[in-house]
Design a protein around this motif. Structure first.
Motif, PDB file in Angstrom:
ATOM      1  N   ALA A   1     -11.190  50.537  -7.484  1.00  0.00           N
ATOM      2  CA  ALA A   1     -10.044  49.826  -6.929  1.00  0.00           C
ATOM      3  C   ALA A   1      -8.800  50.664  -7.141  1.00  0.00           C
ATOM      4  O   ALA A   1      -8.806  51.610  -7.926  1.00  0.00           O
ATOM      5  N   ARG A   2      -7.738  50.304  -6.429  1.00  0.00           N
ATOM      6  CA  ARG A   2      -6.470  51.004  -6.619  1.00  0.00           C
ATOM      7  C   ARG A   2      -5.833  50.639  -7.949  1.00  0.00           C
ATOM      8  O   ARG A   2      -5.132  51.442  -8.542  1.00  0.00           O
ATOM      9  N   ARG A   3      -6.072  49.423  -8.436  1.00  0.00           N
ATOM     10  CA  ARG A   3      -5.451  48.947  -9.677  1.00  0.00           C
ATOM     11  C   ARG A   3      -6.361  49.286 -10.858  1.00  0.00           C
ATOM     12  O   ARG A   3      -7.150  48.460 -11.317  1.00  0.00           O
ATOM     13  N   LEU A   4      -6.221  50.498 -11.330  1.00  0.00           N
ATOM     14  CA  LEU A   4      -7.082  51.001 -12.397  1.00  0.00           C
ATOM     15  C   LEU A   4      -6.966  50.183 -13.674  1.00  0.00           C
ATOM     16  O   LEU A   4      -7.968  49.966 -14.355  1.00  0.00           O
ATOM     17  N   ASP A   5      -5.790  49.694 -13.993  1.00  0.00           N
ATOM     18  CA  ASP A   5      -5.630  48.899 -15.211  1.00  0.00           C
ATOM     19  C   ASP A   5      -6.520  47.657 -15.181  1.00  0.00           C
ATOM     20  O   ASP A   5      -7.116  47.275 -16.182  1.00  0.00           O
ATOM     21  N   ARG A   6      -6.657  47.043 -14.018  1.00  0.00           N
ATOM     22  CA  ARG A   6      -7.495  45.847 -13.913  1.00  0.00           C
ATOM     23  C   ARG A   6      -8.981  46.175 -13.984  1.00  0.00           C
ATOM     24  O   ARG A   6      -9.753  45.442 -14.590  1.00  0.00           O
ATOM     25  N   THR A   7      -9.382  47.290 -13.368  1.00  0.00           N
ATOM     26  CA  THR A   7     -10.799  47.641 -13.445  1.00  0.00           C
ATOM     27  C   THR A   7     -11.170  48.101 -14.847  1.00  0.00           C
ATOM     28  O   THR A   7     -12.281  47.854 -15.302  1.00  0.00           O
ATOM     29  N   GLN A   8     -10.229  48.732 -15.554  1.00  0.00           N
ATOM     30  CA  GLN A   8     -10.502  49.116 -16.938  1.00  0.00           C
ATOM     31  C   GLN A   8     -10.673  47.882 -17.822  1.00  0.00           C
ATOM     32  O   GLN A   8     -11.551  47.849 -18.684  1.00  0.00           O
ATOM     33  N   ALA A   9      -9.859  46.865 -17.588  1.00  0.00           N
ATOM     34  CA  ALA A   9      -9.980  45.622 -18.359  1.00  0.00           C
ATOM     35  C   ALA A   9     -11.321  44.950 -18.064  1.00  0.00           C
ATOM     36  O   ALA A   9     -12.002  44.471 -18.977  1.00  0.00           O
ATOM     37  N   LEU A  10     -11.716  44.929 -16.801  1.00  0.00           N
ATOM     38  CA  LEU A  10     -13.000  44.341 -16.428  1.00  0.00           C
ATOM     39  C   LEU A  10     -14.154  45.141 -17.032  1.00  0.00           C
ATOM     40  O   LEU A  10     -15.127  44.568 -17.523  1.00  0.00           O
ATOM     41  N   ALA A  11     -14.034  46.456 -17.038  1.00  0.00           N
ATOM     42  CA  ALA A  11     -15.078  47.296 -17.633  1.00  0.00           C
ATOM     43  C   ALA A  11     -15.233  46.994 -19.123  1.00  0.00           C
ATOM     44  O   ALA A  11     -16.355  46.947 -19.632  1.00  0.00           O
ATOM     45  N   ARG A  12     -14.125  46.746 -19.804  1.00  0.00           N
ATOM     46  CA  ARG A  12     -14.202  46.383 -21.223  1.00  0.00           C
ATOM     47  C   ARG A  12     -14.909  45.041 -21.397  1.00  0.00           C
ATOM     48  O   ARG A  12     -15.686  44.854 -22.335  1.00  0.00           O
ATOM     49  N   GLU A  13     -14.664  44.095 -20.494  1.00  0.00           N
ATOM     50  CA  GLU A  13     -15.330  42.793 -20.554  1.00  0.00           C
ATOM     51  C   GLU A  13     -16.834  42.930 -20.336  1.00  0.00           C
ATOM     52  O   GLU A  13     -17.630  42.309 -21.034  1.00  0.00           O
ATOM     53  N   ILE A  14     -17.213  43.737 -19.345  1.00  0.00           N
ATOM     54  CA  ILE A  14     -18.633  43.898 -19.011  1.00  0.00           C
ATOM     55  C   ILE A  14     -19.355  44.685 -20.094  1.00  0.00           C
ATOM     56  O   ILE A  14     -20.480  44.375 -20.454  1.00  0.00           O
TER      57      ILE A  14
END
Length: 75
Positions: free
Chosen positions: A38-51
């Motif tokens: 995604a363009r919003r890397l901060d959000r995908t990084q947060a989701l990656a930490r959750e997963i």
């Protein structure tokens, strides 16, 4: 009906929110490794930490054609 994805890797565009983020969790729960684009890397990084360890966050803008037209090769 089950759909095992153990050992498979899935790239999800638009994974920073909404159905993309939800689908990432579903696929990871089914055993897949997920690449969250995604363009919003901060959000995908947060989701990656959750997963957890099955997830990798990358910046991806599908409107930026040159990187997408190189047959999967990095520029």
């Amino acid at each position: 009906m089950t759909f095992p994805l153990t050992g498979r890797t899935v790239l999800i565009a638009g994974a920073s929110s909404g159905i993309g983020a939800h689908f990432a969790g579903v696929l990871a729960a089914a055993g897949a490794n997920v690449v969250l684009g995604a363009r919003r890397l901060d959000r995908t990084q947060a989701l990656a930490r959750e997963i957890g360890y099955k997830a990798l966050a990358v910046m991806l803008d599908v409107t930026d054609a040159p990187p997408l037209s190189r047959n999967g090769r990095a520029p």
